[in-house]
Design a protein around this motif. Structure first.
Motif, PDB file in Angstrom:
ATOM      1  N   MET A   1       0.832  -1.217   0.000  1.00  9.09           N
ATOM      2  CA  MET A   1       0.000   0.000   0.000  1.00  9.09           C
ATOM      3  C   MET A   1       0.861   1.259   0.000  1.00  9.09           C
ATOM      4  N   PHE A   2       1.838   1.324   0.882  1.00  8.27           N
ATOM      5  CA  PHE A   2       2.751   2.469   0.855  1.00  8.27           C
ATOM      6  C   PHE A   2       4.135   2.011   0.451  1.00  8.27           C
ATOM      7  N   GLU A   3       4.836   2.883  -0.233  1.00  7.61           N
ATOM      8  CA  GLU A   3       6.258   2.623  -0.467  1.00  7.61           C
ATOM      9  C   GLU A   3       7.040   3.395   0.582  1.00  7.61           C
ATOM     10  N   LEU A   4       7.498   2.699   1.585  1.00 13.25           N
ATOM     11  CA  LEU A   4       8.290   3.380   2.604  1.00 13.25           C
ATOM     12  C   LEU A   4       9.746   3.255   2.205  1.00 13.25           C
ATOM     13  N   ARG A   5      10.395   4.403   2.003  1.00 11.51           N
ATOM     14  CA  ARG A   5      11.784   4.331   1.563  1.00 11.51           C
ATOM     15  C   ARG A   5      12.733   4.404   2.738  1.00 11.51           C
ATOM     16  N   ALA A   6      12.382   5.277   3.705  1.00 10.74           N
ATOM     17  CA  ALA A   6      13.309   5.472   4.826  1.00 10.74           C
ATOM     18  C   ALA A   6      13.392   4.223   5.689  1.00 10.74           C
TER      19      ALA A   6
ATOM     20  N   GLU B 177      -0.641   6.319  -6.088  1.00  6.95           N
ATOM     21  CA  GLU B 177       0.563   6.579  -6.864  1.00  6.95           C
ATOM     22  C   GLU B 177       0.656   8.046  -7.254  1.00  6.95           C
ATOM     23  N   ALA B 178      -0.506   8.612  -7.620  1.00 10.52           N
ATOM     24  CA  ALA B 178      -0.526  10.028  -7.978  1.00 10.52           C
ATOM     25  C   ALA B 178      -0.101  10.890  -6.795  1.00 10.52           C
ATOM     26  N   ALA B 179      -0.621  10.534  -5.603  1.00  8.02           N
ATOM     27  CA  ALA B 179      -0.262  11.291  -4.409  1.00  8.02           C
ATOM     28  C   ALA B 179       1.225  11.187  -4.147  1.00  8.02           C
ATOM     29  N   ALA B 180       1.792   9.986  -4.357  1.00 10.61           N
ATOM     30  CA  ALA B 180       3.218   9.785  -4.135  1.00 10.61           C
ATOM     31  C   ALA B 180       4.039  10.612  -5.125  1.00 10.61           C
ATOM     32  N   LEU B 181       3.573  10.656  -6.390  1.00  9.15           N
ATOM     33  CA  LEU B 181       4.277  11.435  -7.412  1.00  9.15           C
ATOM     34  C   LEU B 181       4.263  12.925  -7.086  1.00  9.15           C
ATOM     35  N   ALA B 184       3.346  13.895  -1.870  1.00 11.56           N
ATOM     36  CA  ALA B 184       2.569  14.009  -0.641  1.00 11.56           C
ATOM     37  C   ALA B 184       3.214  13.175   0.451  1.00 11.56           C
ATOM     38  N   ARG B 185       3.233  13.745   1.673  1.00 11.43           N
ATOM     39  CA  ARG B 185       3.752  12.977   2.800  1.00 11.43           C
ATOM     40  C   ARG B 185       2.700  11.970   3.255  1.00 11.43           C
ATOM     41  N   PRO B 187       1.134  11.309   6.150  1.00 14.43           N
ATOM     42  CA  PRO B 187      -0.100  11.755   6.825  1.00 14.43           C
ATOM     43  C   PRO B 187      -1.083  12.395   5.835  1.00 14.43           C
ATOM     44  N   ALA B 188      -0.579  13.150   4.905  1.00 17.76           N
ATOM     45  CA  ALA B 188      -1.452  13.802   3.927  1.00 17.76           C
ATOM     46  C   ALA B 188      -2.160  12.752   3.082  1.00 17.76           C
ATOM     47  N   THR B 189      -1.422  11.716   2.686  1.00 19.19           N
ATOM     48  CA  THR B 189      -2.042  10.647   1.894  1.00 19.19           C
ATOM     49  C   THR B 189      -3.158   9.987   2.692  1.00 19.19           C
ATOM     50  N   VAL B 190      -2.879   9.735   3.986  1.00 16.80           N
ATOM     51  CA  VAL B 190      -3.885   9.067   4.814  1.00 16.80           C
ATOM     52  C   VAL B 190      -5.146   9.923   4.926  1.00 16.80           C
ATOM     53  N   PHE B 191      -4.969  11.203   5.261  1.00 19.28           N
ATOM     54  CA  PHE B 191      -6.144  12.032   5.534  1.00 19.28           C
ATOM     55  C   PHE B 191      -6.828  12.548   4.276  1.00 19.28           C
ATOM     56  N   ARG B 192      -6.077  12.768   3.192  1.00 19.38           N
ATOM     57  CA  ARG B 192      -6.686  13.352   1.995  1.00 19.38           C
ATOM     58  C   ARG B 192      -7.154  12.307   0.999  1.00 19.38           C
ATOM     59  N   VAL B 193      -6.470  11.143   0.979  1.00 22.36           N
ATOM     60  CA  VAL B 193      -6.823  10.149  -0.032  1.00 22.36           C
ATOM     61  C   VAL B 193      -7.516   8.920   0.593  1.00 22.36           C
ATOM     62  N   ILE B 194      -6.861   8.306   1.570  1.00 21.03           N
ATOM     63  CA  ILE B 194      -7.372   7.024   2.061  1.00 21.03           C
ATOM     64  C   ILE B 194      -8.677   7.180   2.842  1.00 21.03           C
TER      65      ILE B 194
END
Lengths: 276, 278
Positions: A1-6, B177-181, B184-185, B187-194
């Motif tokens: 679900m997430f790509e955690l890099r760190a 994937e769009a959020a990652a591109l 987005a950090r 927490p932002a992904t969790v609250f804005r997308v998920i």
């Protein structure tokens, strides 16, 4: 679900996961250790026993008469689950392929049962049981479980049947098969996953039930496991290590089934919650 | 083919509902031999003027509200944690669901030992030096209800986790994937997308917890019997006491009717939400 890099983020989350897992397990592990202590050691501060007493399990089994409760629990669970599945398969078959005038009304009526918490009906059920003679009767208790299990079972079966192509039923009918034969020879083999889901849901509900068995069973020889074990709490003379052993014994059947069928349990419970 | 279902349903659910409604309007011990006397709404007046009833109702609602809140927050959090699939989450996924499958009576019994004066929790508190005297969690009015809430959250967090985990699988990958591109950090992904994309599941899960909370009985009955001094009394335990210890079936049935009404309201809300799901 997430790509955690760190790496530090991964490490932090791993630690968190282990801490949560330990929080879940530790109380049960402590009770497990307690169940192996001597009566004197129960009050000391050590986690593990100095002197291991596996014999506590035999003592608890014999002194509390757990064997009898166990047999009763198995009886009511097996009888109620098998009956519920048979009866609700028949109903779901009729609701899907033998639609009759008013069948939607009857279907909706049955579904309303999902809303009713068993706890709220124990008084009238006790009154009815006393009048009709199924008070203190294991088969009577099983029938009550059937009543509370029917709505969710019919709903799940009907939902699954709706996805089975009607031609299967039509061609069997053209061959001259009777409806119950069509159900058990044609439909049920296809609907296996739904039967597994419903079995798991009903097993959990009926094996774990407390309040219905507590109210409807009077004599110690008709108690189910939860009711039988609960009878020893009030007695402060009951040694702690034996109560601990009894609670572990009571949890073992569910634990073993879960180990064997982990994913199925998770799917079953999810389906019961989200579809029901 | 519908007849067996209908017969069992009518005999053991529909008729009892009618009976509980009728008995709530009467004075009766519940024994066939004893006479029944019709009172009208007198029993409802009795409970409306009964402080213990209001306390039980307040405790039930407080228990329901708080367990629903904690279960959802923890269940969702753990589901997110498990879906990262870092090391250790496999173990967590296996163990956290297990308590939800155990009989509540046994969970209550185990925690009764864990929380007693010589129990694990007091051992830890003393070891940490937080408390020099053991705390009687179950014998203290200030603690009892909180203990029941805590044990219930411990037991059912895995249940909510499984439901949220199933929900998370339906989140649109391309949005993540769009959020990652976009950089987005997390927490932002969790609250804005998920959370927005599983919001409907939050509603259904919360209502399931509410329905479960309203009928709370087993753990309270085993651990505190509603005590000490009614501090953990809930509707179902109060109903049980009135009906089975004191044989005041009328008052007990009136309380049962209140439980049914609350459960039906929550269930109707849930059906409405669930229908939007499909």
């Amino acid at each position: 679900m997430f790509e955690l890099r760190a790496t530090w983020a991964k490490a932090g989350l791993s630690i968190l996961a282990v801490v949560v897992a330990v929080t879940v397990v530790l109380p049960v592990a402590w009770v497990g250790a307690l169940s192996l202590k001597t009566g004197r050691e129960v009050y000391n501060q050590k986690f593990l026993p100095d002197e291991w007493v596996p014999g506590n399990y035999i003592t608890a089994w014999q002194e509390f008469g757990l064997g009898g409760y166990f047999v009763n629990s198995v009886f009511v669970t097996v009888v109620s689950v098998v009956l519920t599945i048979l009866v609700s398969l028949l109903a779901a078959h009729a609701f899907t392929w033998l639609r009759f005038p008013g069948s939607d009304v009857v279907f909706t009526l049955l579904l309303l049962g999902i809303m009713i918490p068993p706890a709220a009906l124990v008084l009238p059920l006790l009154i009815e049981a006393r009048h009709l003679g199924f008070y203190n009767d294991l088969f009577g208790l099983s029938l009550v479980y059937v009543a509370f299990g029917l709505p969710i079972s019919i709903l799940i079966f009907r939902g699954f049947f709706a996805g089975i192509p009607g031609e299967l039923v039509e061609s069997a009918r053209l061959d001259g098969a009777r409806e119950w034969k069509i159900l058990f020879r044609v439909i049920v083999p296809v609907a296996r996953p739904a039967v597994v889901t419903v079995t798991i849901l009903l097993f959990l509900a009926n094996w774990n039930d407390f309040i219905l068995a507590l109210v409807l069973m009077r004599d110690a020889d008709t108690y189910t496991l939860p009711v039988g074990i609960s009878q020893f709490i009030g007695q402060y003379a009951t040694p702690h290590e034996l109560i601990a052993a009894a609670s572990i014994i009571g949890s073992v059947p569910v634990f073993i089934l879960y180990l064997v069928l982990e994913r199925k349990f998770q799917q079953g419970v999810t389906a019961g919650a989200l579809k029901g | 083919m519908v007849v067996p279902s209908l017969a069992v349903f009518l005999g053991l659910i529909a008729i009892p509902i009618v009976v509980v409604g009728l008995v709530s309007l009467s004075e009766w011990t519940g024994f066939p031999a004893d006479g029944i006397r019709w009172l009208g709404i007198e029993n409802y007046r009795t409970i409306a003027g009964d402080d213990i009833f209001w306390r039980a109702l307040r405790n039930t609602l407080l228990f329901t509200g708080l367990t629903t809140l904690f279960l959802n927050v923890i269940g969702f959090g753990v589901a997110l944690l498990i879906s990262t699939r870092v090391r250790g989450t496999g173990l967590l996924r296996a163990v956290i669901f297990l308590p939800a499958l155990l009989p509540s009576v046994l969970v209550g019994l185990m925690w009764q030992r864990v929380l007693d004066a010589f129990g694990f929790v007091n051992q830890i508190l003393q070891w940490l030096g937080v408390a020099d005297q053991p705390i009687f969690f179950l014998g203290d009015e200030q603690w009892a209800l909180w203990v029941i809430i805590g044990v219930t959250v411990w037991q059912f967090a895995g249940y909510d986790m499984i439901l949220y985990y199933a929900g998370l699988q339906s989140v649109d990958r391309s949005m993540l994937e769009a959020a990652a591109l976009d950089g987005a950090r997390t927490p932002a992904t969790v609250f804005r997308v998920i959370i927005p994309s599983i919001w409907h599941i939050v509603g259904v899960v919360a209502l399931l917890n509410i329905i479960g909370g309203l009928k709370i009985f087993d753990v309270v009955f085993v651990m505190t019997r509603g005590g000490p001094n009614r501090s953990s009394e809930v509707l179902a335990t109060y109903m049980f006491e009135q009906g089975f210890r004191f044989s005041i079936m009328g008052v007990a049935s009136a309380i049962a009717v209140v439980i049914v009404v609350l459960a039906v309201i929550a269930s109707v809300a849930r059906f409405r939400l669930a229908r939007r799901l499909v």
